[in-house]
Motif scaffolding. Structure first.
Motif, PDB file in Angstrom:
ATOM      1  N   SER A  30      25.968  27.393  51.272  1.00 22.61           N
ATOM      2  CA  SER A  30      24.933  26.902  52.170  1.00 22.61           C
ATOM      3  C   SER A  30      25.013  27.671  53.484  1.00 22.61           C
ATOM      4  O   SER A  30      25.981  28.395  53.749  1.00 22.61           O
ATOM      5  CB  SER A  30      25.133  25.409  52.436  1.00 22.61           C
ATOM      6  OG  SER A  30      26.344  25.210  53.163  1.00 22.61           O
ATOM      7  N   ARG A  31      24.020  27.511  54.353  1.00 21.37           N
ATOM      8  CA  ARG A  31      24.051  28.202  55.642  1.00 21.37           C
ATOM      9  C   ARG A  31      25.263  27.738  56.464  1.00 21.37           C
ATOM     10  O   ARG A  31      25.941  28.552  57.095  1.00 21.37           O
ATOM     11  CB  ARG A  31      22.763  27.946  56.415  1.00 21.37           C
ATOM     12  CG  ARG A  31      22.762  28.617  57.786  1.00 21.37           C
ATOM     13  CD  ARG A  31      21.488  28.363  58.557  1.00 21.37           C
ATOM     14  NE  ARG A  31      20.375  29.132  58.029  1.00 21.37           N
ATOM     15  CZ  ARG A  31      19.165  29.191  58.618  1.00 21.37           C
ATOM     16  NH1 ARG A  31      18.949  28.523  59.736  1.00 21.37           N
ATOM     17  NH2 ARG A  31      18.204  29.917  58.089  1.00 21.37           N
ATOM     18  N   GLU A  32      25.521  26.434  56.446  1.00 25.27           N
ATOM     19  CA  GLU A  32      26.673  25.917  57.195  1.00 25.27           C
ATOM     20  C   GLU A  32      27.971  26.529  56.705  1.00 25.27           C
ATOM     21  O   GLU A  32      28.824  26.963  57.491  1.00 25.27           O
ATOM     22  CB  GLU A  32      26.733  24.385  57.069  1.00 25.27           C
ATOM     23  CG  GLU A  32      27.957  23.770  57.748  1.00 25.27           C
ATOM     24  CD  GLU A  32      28.108  22.291  57.461  1.00 25.27           C
ATOM     25  OE1 GLU A  32      29.125  21.716  57.880  1.00 25.27           O
ATOM     26  OE2 GLU A  32      27.213  21.701  56.790  1.00 25.27           O
ATOM     27  N   HIS A  58      23.420  34.802  56.377  1.00 26.83           N
ATOM     28  CA  HIS A  58      23.253  33.887  55.240  1.00 26.83           C
ATOM     29  C   HIS A  58      21.892  34.065  54.593  1.00 26.83           C
ATOM     30  O   HIS A  58      21.775  34.158  53.364  1.00 26.83           O
ATOM     31  CB  HIS A  58      23.413  32.436  55.682  1.00 26.83           C
ATOM     32  CG  HIS A  58      22.976  31.452  54.638  1.00 26.83           C
ATOM     33  ND1 HIS A  58      21.678  30.988  54.543  1.00 26.83           N
ATOM     34  CD2 HIS A  58      23.640  30.890  53.605  1.00 26.83           C
ATOM     35  CE1 HIS A  58      21.568  30.179  53.504  1.00 26.83           C
ATOM     36  NE2 HIS A  58      22.739  30.101  52.925  1.00 26.83           N
ATOM     37  N   GLY A  61      23.351  33.541  50.719  1.00 31.00           N
ATOM     38  CA  GLY A  61      24.584  32.760  50.575  1.00 31.00           C
ATOM     39  C   GLY A  61      25.574  33.324  49.585  1.00 31.00           C
ATOM     40  O   GLY A  61      26.543  32.649  49.232  1.00 31.00           O
TER      41      GLY A  61
END
Length: 263
Positions: free
Chosen positions: A188-190, A219, A224
């Motif tokens: 994920s981006r996080e 990302h 990802g």
């Protein structure tokens, strides 16, 4: 060299990291839990995911964690070999000289499995390259109905085309024996931002070296996928070194991205 420019003690985005330096995230935790179940109770496992998503890192961590007294694992990544050649390679990796004839190769593998201390696990990486005959041979290795406790377990790990191959009618018996399935997905981006920070910290770098907006942009461009994240981040470090700057901002990132666009 960017190591000196940024005063790093090692390459932060290397493809071949030691087990202790591997990034751990919820995807890996879930994958390890399923593979642990394979060792304990299953017989055939399947791990799939796009190229560069982290399948090899998952396998590396899994194989490193196995207690040798409970499970002996043998890793094979030359899955493009023809069926008989693959069986010969397995026998060789098991420490024996291959006999003539496929039936004798089967016997050698199964005999070696019965002599193993604990479970014998054969891991086939790049399994999307296995041909139909090789998949049939692997099924026959684990298809005995007479063993109360089968001495041999298999793990297939490969890219997305492996799922399409297994959906073919001739492989229905093999698919029905899959007790553990895991689809490894991109970050994920996080978690991409955390991944970049982790790699920089492992190398002795500052997490502020990359602007937060750049981490998010990496990302998005890499979708990802860790291998592509590594490639982009390394290219940014090289570009920053060439320009003699110590911070990677959006302008520098856009220069790097332009070089990644294929004609």
């Amino acid at each position: 060299m960017y190591l000196e420019h940024f005063q790093l003690k090692s390459q932060p985005f290397s493809e071949h990291a030691a087990v202790a330096a591997l990034w751990q995230d919820p995807r890996m935790d879930e994958g390890l839990a399923r593979l642990d179940y394979l060792v304990q109770c299953g017989q055939l496992g399947l791990v799939t995911g796009p190229s560069g998503v982290g399948k090899s890192a998952l396998l590396k961590r899994f194989l490193h964690s196995l207690p040798p007294q409970h499970c002996q694992a043998f890793y094979c990544h030359l899955s493009h070999l023809p069926a008989t050649g693959l069986l010969k390679l397995v026998v060789t990796q098991l420490g024996e000289s291959p006999r003539r004839g496929k039936e004798r190769l089967y016997e050698q593998i199964l005999e070696r499995a019965t002599r193993a201390e604990g479970t014998l696990l054969l891991v086939f990486d790049e399994a999307h390259l296995l041909d139909g005959e090789a998949l049939t041979d692997l099924r026959l290795l684990i298809s005995s109905a007479l063993d109360e406790r089968p001495p041999l377990k298999l793990l297939l790990a490969g890219q997305e085309p492996l799922r399409a191959v297994l959906r073919r009618a001739q492989h229905a018996d093999l698919v029905n024996r899959i007790s553990v399935r895991y689809q490894l997905r991109p970050l994920s981006r996080e978690h991409t931002c955390r991944y970049i920070d982790f790699q920089l910290t492992q190398a002795g770098g500052d997490v502020k070296l990359f602007d937060d907006a750049v981490k998010a942009a990496i990302h998005d461009f890499a979708n990802g996928v860790p291998r592509q994240i590594n490639n982009l981040a390394t290219a940014c470090l090289l570009q920053a070194t060439a320009r003699k700057v110590r911070r990677i901002d959006e302008e520098l990132f856009q220069q790097v991205v332009s070089e990644f666009q294929l004609p």
